[in-house]
Design a protein around this motif. Structure first.
Motif, short mmCIF file in Angstrom:
data_model
loop_
_atom_site.label_atom_id
_atom_site.label_comp_id
_atom_site.label_asym_id
_atom_site.label_seq_id
_atom_site.Cartn_x
_atom_site.Cartn_y
_atom_site.Cartn_z
N TRP A 101 2.16 -6.73 15.89
CA TRP A 101 2.44 -5.43 15.28
C TRP A 101 1.43 -5.16 14.19
O TRP A 101 1.14 -6.04 13.37
N VAL A 102 0.87 -3.94 14.18
CA VAL A 102 -0.09 -3.52 13.16
C VAL A 102 0.48 -2.28 12.48
O VAL A 102 0.12 -1.15 12.82
N PRO A 103 1.39 -2.45 11.54
CA PRO A 103 1.99 -1.28 10.87
C PRO A 103 1.04 -0.71 9.81
O PRO A 103 0.09 -1.36 9.38
N PHE A 104 1.32 0.52 9.42
CA PHE A 104 0.51 1.16 8.38
C PHE A 104 1.39 2.11 7.58
O PHE A 104 2.41 2.60 8.06
N GLY A 105 0.99 2.34 6.34
CA GLY A 105 1.63 3.36 5.53
C GLY A 105 3.04 3.06 5.08
O GLY A 105 3.78 3.97 4.71
N LEU A 106 3.42 1.77 5.06
CA LEU A 106 4.76 1.39 4.63
C LEU A 106 4.66 0.42 3.46
O LEU A 106 3.78 -0.45 3.44
N PRO A 107 5.57 0.51 2.49
CA PRO A 107 5.58 -0.48 1.40
C PRO A 107 5.84 -1.88 1.94
O PRO A 107 6.56 -2.06 2.94
N LEU A 108 5.28 -2.88 1.27
CA LEU A 108 5.45 -4.26 1.73
C LEU A 108 6.92 -4.66 1.74
O LEU A 108 7.35 -5.41 2.63
N ASP A 141 2.11 -12.01 16.21
CA ASP A 141 1.24 -11.71 15.08
C ASP A 141 1.73 -10.48 14.33
O ASP A 141 2.10 -9.46 14.93
N VAL A 142 1.71 -10.57 13.01
CA VAL A 142 1.97 -9.44 12.13
C VAL A 142 0.69 -9.22 11.33
O VAL A 142 0.29 -10.08 10.55
N VAL A 143 0.05 -8.08 11.56
CA VAL A 143 -1.26 -7.80 10.98
C VAL A 143 -1.07 -6.77 9.86
O VAL A 143 -0.80 -5.59 10.14
N LEU A 144 -1.17 -7.22 8.63
CA LEU A 144 -0.94 -6.35 7.48
C LEU A 144 -2.23 -6.19 6.67
O LEU A 144 -3.09 -7.07 6.67
N ALA A 145 -2.32 -5.05 5.96
CA ALA A 145 -3.51 -4.76 5.17
C ALA A 145 -3.13 -4.54 3.72
O ALA A 145 -2.09 -3.93 3.42
N PRO A 146 -3.93 -5.01 2.79
CA PRO A 146 -3.70 -4.68 1.38
C PRO A 146 -3.79 -3.17 1.17
O PRO A 146 -4.49 -2.47 1.91
N SER A 147 -3.11 -2.67 0.17
CA SER A 147 -3.10 -1.23 -0.08
C SER A 147 -4.44 -0.72 -0.59
O SER A 147 -4.74 0.47 -0.47
N ARG A 148 -5.25 -1.62 -1.16
CA ARG A 148 -6.55 -1.23 -1.70
C ARG A 148 -7.63 -2.19 -1.22
O ARG A 148 -7.34 -3.34 -0.89
N PRO A 149 -8.88 -1.74 -1.22
CA PRO A 149 -9.97 -2.66 -0.88
C PRO A 149 -10.03 -3.83 -1.86
O PRO A 149 -9.76 -3.67 -3.05
N LEU A 150 -10.39 -5.00 -1.37
CA LEU A 150 -10.47 -6.20 -2.18
C LEU A 150 -11.85 -6.32 -2.84
O LEU A 150 -12.86 -5.86 -2.29
N ASP A 151 -11.89 -6.98 -3.98
CA ASP A 151 -13.14 -7.23 -4.68
C ASP A 151 -13.18 -8.71 -5.07
O ASP A 151 -13.03 -9.07 -6.25
N PRO A 152 -13.39 -9.60 -4.09
CA PRO A 152 -13.36 -11.03 -4.41
C PRO A 152 -14.48 -11.49 -5.32
O PRO A 152 -14.35 -12.53 -5.97
N ILE A 153 -15.59 -10.75 -5.42
CA ILE A 153 -16.64 -11.11 -6.37
C ILE A 153 -16.23 -10.69 -7.78
O ILE A 153 -16.27 -11.48 -8.73
N GLY A 154 -15.81 -9.44 -7.94
CA GLY A 154 -15.51 -8.92 -9.27
C GLY A 154 -14.15 -9.29 -9.79
O GLY A 154 -13.96 -9.42 -11.01
#
Length: 291
Positions: free
Chosen positions: A200-207, A224-237
């Motif tokens: 499942w690849v859901p979108f637009g729902l609170p965690l 598989d549960v495929v989730l995305a963070p709400s914002r882009p990640l910045d692992p360097i900064g």
């Protein structure tokens, strides 16, 4: 939890895309895919829209690279990262058209196809393609069953309410005996549909909502549960914020994270890919062996 990327450039819905993506092309996409492949990321993505009405493009974006052409190119520049459609709209295609076209992609990529599929919601695009919008859910369910009966088979056979065929040769076809199928959506119905597939690849729902929906279901082994963070990640900064965002996905039930990155250029994006991989031991992220 494994980590894949929501590929930049190939889809540019506002407001999440970076400024450099507007003028980027296939070389930048290929460079990023090669880096993800070398670092052991799970998958890259490409979505599907044929033609977006100008009014809808203000919310959805207007740039959508064709997944079959894009992945055919990326398959030649990579060796192990999976190629995940996210998503194909089932109603736009006959199941055997998907089985043939994407089965060929599975063959030329050495068995790296993951089919992300969905019902679709843009009525104007259905009308443009001559596809029925009403009753699309039932038609999609029949298409999913037909695909499962057809992918990876030289002489597929299926008899359903909307699709009925036998005595046909589909060659070439997928080399995977079981092509993974993920279902996109944000409703209980999409989750029920996904439980008959592989993920499942859901979108637009609170965690919290996602976690509650998943907890209420008996998920099959290997689902598989495929989730995305709400914002882009910045692992360097800001590596701590990146790690915390991924930990929240895991707590909500993710088995795979599909991530975007803060980036100033394709080169910076590749640096972010490497920086996140460096955090894998700290945050229990699973990557393939670096090549």
């Amino acid at each position: 939890m494994r980590v894949g990327i929501v590929t930049p450039v190939v889809a540019q819905p506002p407001p999440g895309n970076a400024a450099w993506e507007r003028d980027a092309g296939i070389d930048e996409i290929g460079r990023i895919a090669e880096t993800a492949d070398r670092l052991g990321y799970h998958h890259v993505t490409c979505s599907e829209h044929v033609a977006v009405p100008a009014e809808a493009a203000e919310q959805r974006g207007g740039a959508y690279w064709d997944p079959l052409a894009t992945f055919g190119y990326l398959a030649a520049r990579t060796s192990r990262v999976r190629l995940a459609t996210q998503i194909l709209v089932l109603g736009y295609h006959h199941p055997l058209a998907i089985a043939k076209r994407y089965g060929t992609l599975d063959r030329v990529s050495g068995g790296r196809l993951t089919l992300g599929l969905g019902v679709g919601s843009l009525e104007e695009e259905f009308d443009l393609l001559g596809a029925p919008f009403a009753g699309r859910g039932a038609r999609a369910d029949d298409a999913l069953a037909a695909l499962r009966a057809s992918l990876g088979r030289r002489m597929p056979e299926y008899h359903g309410a909307h699709y009925d065929y036998s005595g046909l040769v589909v060659e070439p076809h997928a080399v995977q005996e079981h092509v993974p199928m993920w279902i996109g959506g944000r409703s209980e119905r999409s989750l029920r549909r996904a439980l008959a597939a592989d993920g499942w690849v859901p979108f637009g729902l609170p965690l919290r909502t996602l976690a509650e929906m998943l907890a209420a279901r008996d998920l099959p082994p290997g689902f598989d549960v495929v989730l995305a963070p709400s914002r882009p990640l910045d692992p360097i900064g800001d590596p701590d914020a990146a790690g915390t965002a991924l930990a929240r996905l895991r707590e909500a039930g993710a088995t795979i994270a599909g991530v975007r990155f803060v980036s100033r250029s394709a080169e910076h994006y590749c640096e972010q890919l490497a920086a996140l991989r460096e955090l894998s031991g700290t945050y229990d992220l699973v990557f393939g062996e670096e090549q």
